[in-house]
Scaffold this active site. Structure first.
Site, PDB file in Angstrom:
ATOM      1  N   CYS B 120      -5.643   3.640  -9.310  1.00 57.96           N
ATOM      2  CA  CYS B 120      -6.219   3.242  -8.018  1.00 57.96           C
ATOM      3  C   CYS B 120      -7.288   4.279  -7.716  1.00 57.96           C
ATOM      4  O   CYS B 120      -6.977   5.392  -7.315  1.00 57.96           O
ATOM      5  CB  CYS B 120      -5.149   3.225  -6.924  1.00 57.96           C
ATOM      6  SG  CYS B 120      -5.856   3.028  -5.280  1.00 57.96           S
ATOM      7  N   CYS B 123      -7.440   5.237  -3.697  1.00 53.45           N
ATOM      8  CA  CYS B 123      -6.385   6.001  -3.015  1.00 53.45           C
ATOM      9  C   CYS B 123      -5.186   6.161  -3.944  1.00 53.45           C
ATOM     10  O   CYS B 123      -5.265   6.859  -4.947  1.00 53.45           O
ATOM     11  CB  CYS B 123      -6.008   5.351  -1.689  1.00 53.45           C
ATOM     12  SG  CYS B 123      -5.712   3.572  -1.761  1.00 53.45           S
ATOM     13  N   SER B 124      -4.064   5.502  -3.613  1.00 53.51           N
ATOM     14  CA  SER B 124      -2.870   5.671  -4.441  1.00 53.51           C
ATOM     15  C   SER B 124      -2.067   4.378  -4.497  1.00 53.51           C
ATOM     16  O   SER B 124      -0.846   4.411  -4.489  1.00 53.51           O
ATOM     17  CB  SER B 124      -2.012   6.816  -3.911  1.00 53.51           C
ATOM     18  OG  SER B 124      -1.683   6.575  -2.555  1.00 53.51           O
ATOM     19  N   CYS B 125      -2.759   3.217  -4.534  1.00 53.04           N
ATOM     20  CA  CYS B 125      -2.058   1.940  -4.687  1.00 53.04           C
ATOM     21  C   CYS B 125      -1.217   2.000  -5.958  1.00 53.04           C
ATOM     22  O   CYS B 125      -1.707   2.429  -7.014  1.00 53.04           O
ATOM     23  CB  CYS B 125      -3.047   0.787  -4.794  1.00 53.04           C
ATOM     24  SG  CYS B 125      -4.042   0.543  -3.313  1.00 53.04           S
TER      25      CYS B 125
END
Lengths: 112, 222
Positions: B120, B123-125
């Site tokens: 991702c 971000c941090s999906c």
């Protein structure tokens, strides 16, 4: 999960934005916009040309609008789009077969 | 929660461990989080128990869940087919895995022609409903930037070499789709049970940075 077209005899008209505008196989370009604030399209995709691999179902609210609490009526489709790595990175050194897939909201996609 | 004095009784055990203290000062963001949380609770937008409950939800999701899904796909062609067609409904129907964050799940099958890697960049999906919390390196900028621009170098740093005639296919998660890599079943596991297969599937294999391997000790069946 794909939306089925209604039988012709029923004469059902889908609302604006309800049916996906693009379909698998379409060649598309990612818009060249630099909005201020919350967006969900990484910069490396701007102006890049790819191919729609699949329509992501179901339709979903626009996350960029939702980020500001605005989402009524903004339900559209995301598309899984395929790019060759060499399209994204002209000096890519891996195999020419390598590619990238990413989901992009309809409002960012232009027909080539 | 800082204990400055250690004055309580230990009836059950006698100090095999060092005392657990929080000694570091809270950071700016720690304080910001506490302030916002307390405000939201005070305004009755949610209750403290709802936060505790959500932590409980997250803690119940671990890579062991994803490993079960992968092992089932390896032994059950019908499940594999449904999983690849719609990852979310297959996980919901066969494992009761709920998608509390309202994300879709695309399961990416590794083959002799394609090796999948997930990232991702924004971000941090991460497929949290199936794998729990992402590892720290997954959330840091070097991985996020390099996985999309030089995936083969990143893979090499994880000890994974993909031949040039195999496509490295990176899936970048940006909004409402999450990905889970379905690795190739290792050779020499033909006699393994579903549980034994699940033991071979690690978090990193489901992110795509490594391929599952038969450890020396686990080849007992061969």
């Amino acid at each position: 999960m794909t939306a089925r077209p209604a039988p012709k005899s029923l004469q059902i008209v889908s609302a604006f934005g309800e049916a996906p505008i693009f379909k698998a196989g379409d060649e598309v370009r990612i818009a060249d916009r630099m909005p201020v604030g919350h967006y969900r399209v990484p910069r490396y995709l701007r102006k890049k040309i790819g191919r729609v691999e699949a329509v992501v179902e179901p339709a979903f609210v626009d996350n960029e609008e939702e980020g500001y609490g605005r989402n009524a009526g903004s339900r559209r489709h995301y598309y899984r789009i395929a790019f060759p790595m060499i399209e994204l990175w002209p000096d890519y050194t891996g195999s020419p077969k390598d590619g990238l897939r990413i989901e992009v909201f309809e409002s960012w996609i232009e027909r080539v | 929660m800082t204990h400055t004095e250690h004055d309580h009784d230990h009836n059950e055990h006698d100090h095999p461990h060092a005392e657990i203290n929080q000694t570091e000062k809270p950071t700016y963001y720690d304080m910001l989080e506490t302030a916002i949380r307390e405000l939201l609770i005070e305004r009755k937008l949610f209750e403290a128990d709802e936060i505790r409950r959500q932590i409980e939800v997250l803690d119940s999701r671990t890579p062991a869940l994803g490993a079960k899904v992968v092992a089932r796909a390896w032994i059950d062609p019908n499940f594999r087919k449904r999983l690849l067609a719609n990852g979310r409904t297959a996980c919901e129907e066969d494992f009761g895995i709920t998608f509390y964050d309202d994300t879709e799940l695309i399961v990416l099958e590794n083959t002799d022609k394609v090796h999948n890697l997930i990232v991702c960049t924004l971000c941090s999906c991460y497929p949290r409903p199936v794998l729990g919390l992402p590892p720290d390196w997954y959330k840091l900028k070097p991985y996020r930037a390099r996985a999309v621009s030089e995936p083969r170098k990143v893979l090499a740093e994880f000890g994974t070499t993909i031949p040039d005639d195999v496509e490295v296919r990176v899936s970048d998660s940006t909004a409402m789709v999450r990905y889970l890599v379905l690795p190739k079943r290792p050779k020499g596991t033909e006699t393994f049970t579903e549980e034994e297969l699940a033991d071979l599937v690690t978090r990193d294999a489901m992110i795509g940075v490594v391929e599952p391997k038969l450890e020396n000790g686990s080849a007992a069946h061969v």
